[in-house]
Motif scaffolding. Structure first.
Motif, PDB file in Angstrom:
ATOM      1  N   GLY A 121      -6.003 -62.265   5.511  1.00 46.68           N
ATOM      2  CA  GLY A 121      -4.721 -61.096   5.645  1.00 46.68           C
ATOM      3  C   GLY A 121      -3.475 -61.884   4.914  1.00 46.68           C
ATOM      4  N   LEU A 122      -3.384 -63.174   4.810  1.00 45.59           N
ATOM      5  CA  LEU A 122      -2.313 -63.225   3.922  1.00 45.59           C
ATOM      6  C   LEU A 122      -2.511 -63.347   2.608  1.00 45.59           C
ATOM      7  N   PHE A 152      -2.047 -60.421  -2.233  1.00 45.83           N
ATOM      8  CA  PHE A 152      -2.634 -59.518  -3.775  1.00 45.83           C
ATOM      9  C   PHE A 152      -1.212 -58.224  -3.711  1.00 45.83           C
ATOM     10  N   ILE A 153      -1.166 -57.441  -2.765  1.00 43.86           N
ATOM     11  CA  ILE A 153       0.053 -56.637  -2.668  1.00 43.86           C
ATOM     12  C   ILE A 153       1.642 -56.475  -2.554  1.00 43.86           C
ATOM     13  N   LEU A 154       1.726 -58.154  -2.472  1.00 41.95           N
ATOM     14  CA  LEU A 154       3.051 -58.544  -3.328  1.00 41.95           C
ATOM     15  C   LEU A 154       3.152 -58.561  -4.725  1.00 41.95           C
ATOM     16  N   LEU A 155       1.933 -59.016  -5.509  1.00 41.27           N
ATOM     17  CA  LEU A 155       2.046 -59.563  -6.988  1.00 41.27           C
ATOM     18  C   LEU A 155       1.875 -58.641  -7.514  1.00 41.27           C
ATOM     19  N   VAL A 156       1.102 -57.393  -7.021  1.00 41.82           N
ATOM     20  CA  VAL A 156       0.920 -56.743  -7.831  1.00 41.82           C
ATOM     21  C   VAL A 156       2.061 -55.996  -7.829  1.00 41.82           C
ATOM     22  N   GLY A 157       2.840 -55.291  -6.627  1.00 46.25           N
ATOM     23  CA  GLY A 157       4.030 -54.531  -6.323  1.00 46.25           C
ATOM     24  C   GLY A 157       5.260 -55.644  -7.721  1.00 46.25           C
ATOM     25  N   LEU A 169      -8.342 -52.351  -2.896  1.00 47.41           N
ATOM     26  CA  LEU A 169      -9.090 -51.443  -3.579  1.00 47.41           C
ATOM     27  C   LEU A 169      -8.923 -50.708  -4.131  1.00 47.41           C
ATOM     28  N   SER A 170      -7.573 -50.019  -3.566  1.00 45.34           N
ATOM     29  CA  SER A 170      -6.843 -48.548  -4.408  1.00 45.34           C
ATOM     30  C   SER A 170      -6.432 -49.320  -5.290  1.00 45.34           C
ATOM     31  N   LEU A 171      -5.554 -50.978  -5.265  1.00 44.02           N
ATOM     32  CA  LEU A 171      -4.909 -51.147  -6.533  1.00 44.02           C
ATOM     33  C   LEU A 171      -5.218 -51.822  -7.337  1.00 44.02           C
ATOM     34  N   VAL A 172      -6.973 -51.317  -8.013  1.00 48.18           N
ATOM     35  CA  VAL A 172      -6.873 -52.027  -8.516  1.00 48.18           C
ATOM     36  C   VAL A 172      -8.242 -50.212  -8.905  1.00 48.18           C
TER      37      VAL A 172
END
Length: 353
Positions: free
Chosen positions: A73-74, A79-84, A138-141
């Motif tokens: 989970g972390l 990954f979400i935070l890094l992309v943002g 997966l949407s983030l890639v």
């Protein structure tokens, strides 16, 4: 690997990417070189681990299992935070073209080897919220349909000519990539269409997961352009392409030349551990939630990463997964090494029949 904290390496890698960005372009380039040159060598030197045994698996208690799940989970959150952060950072920071390129490569490789791999772990869980989280990652890639095709397509058809994610013997990575990317997209659409048809629903429905998550991905791209500008959208596009190539390169290596026996009735033999290449190299497995233990994963796809076992009597990579990925980009070297390994395994399997 028996130590839980080892699997948090993805979290620290995200921090290293952020630090490298602010340290300057040479550091970004150095990190790219380390990824492709130093990591394969390091994993070969560090070696392998056969852990866990069946006895160790049986001793796993609820608190320890909860910590393993927390790490996943972390890592998803990182990954979400890094992309943002990355999308915002390039919108407010002036970069030379080569700095931008190195940063995009790092982001793409993180997306492929950490983001998608984390989504892969989540999509095999039974809880709906974890599967939804895998779609988000997966949407983030720009690859949300992978959650459909992988679970309901690839796992059913692996090691057969019908599987776009199984590389054929003698097929180069560069021939495999367009075939698997296009084939996977078509397969995911067909699988969703069939699922909805069984419920009496047409494919153009909000219950079509592929439509919903691809719509989300396109809306996200539009929002990035409007709110952050063209540089951020370009970063999103480049890192998506690199992450997809990284994922499919993993698929190429882990199923190269694997073939299930066809029965007289036209069906295929049951998927067994010997229908995937296996790697128990420590460094790659702690980076990718034991993805190298692919033999056991395909044998029992609902086994969480911390319970995946090593098998001695299945096809084994001569080097770790990172090394095999690098080797796959050089077809003459790949064929020289892997066709020899494939021949050895096939002769051994024939002798045991």
């Amino acid at each position: 690997m028996r130590y839980q904290l080892a699997y948090t390496v993805g979290l620290f890698t995200a921090l290293v990417i952020v630090a490298g960005f602010y340290a300057g372009g040479p550091w970004l380039v150095a990190m790219v070189l380390l990824l492709y040159l130093a990591l394969p060598a390091a994993e070969h030197l560090i070696g392998e681990s056969r852990w866990p045994s069946e006895a160790r698996i049986a001793q796993l208690e609820a608190p320890k299992i909860a910590r393993y799940d927390l790490i996943v989970g972390l890592t998803a959150l990182s990954f979400i935070l890094l992309v943002g952060w990355a999308l915002w950072a390039v919108s407010v920071t002036e970069l030379a073209w080569w700095e931008f390129a190195a940063f995009a490569v790092l982001m793409g490789e993180y997306g492929g080897f950490v983001g998608i791999v984390t989504a892969h772990e989540l999509m095999h869980r039974n809880r709906a919220n974890k599967r939804q989280l895998s779609f988000l990652l997966l949407s983030l890639v720009s690859y949300p349909h992978f959650a459909i095709e992988h679970v309901r397509g690839h796992h059913v058809r692996v090691a057969t000519p019908e599987d776009p994610a199984t590389a054929r013997r003698g097929e180069t990575l560069y021939a495999f990539l367009p075939r698997t990317i296009i084939g996977g997209f078509k397969s995911a659409w067909g699988l969703e269409k069939e699922r909805l048809a069984r419920k009496g629903i047409g494919p153009w429905s909000l219950r079509n997961h592929m439509l919903v998550w691809w719509s989300f991905t396109l809306a996200l791209m539009a929002a990035i352009f409007v709110l952050l500008g063209p540089a951020s959208l370009l970063l999103f596009a480049i890192q998506s392409v690199i992450a997809i190539i990284a994922l499919e390169t993993i698929n190429y290596t882990e199923h190269y030349g694997m073939v299930r026996e066809r029965k007289p009735d036209g069906s295929y033999a049951r998927v067994k551990p010997e229908h995937s290449w296996n790697s128990s190299h420590i460094l790659s497995n702690i980076n990718m939630f034991n993805l190298g233990r692919h033999s056991d994963h395909h044998y029992q796809s609902n086994r969480p990463y911390y319970k995946l076992r090593h098998y001695d009597d299945v096809p084994q990579f001569p080097y770790g997964l990172a090394g095999m990925i690098t080797m796959a980009t050089i077809p003459p070297l790949w064929f020289r090494v892997m066709d020899r390994e494939l021949d050895k395994f096939e002769k051994r399997a024939e002798a045991q029949r």
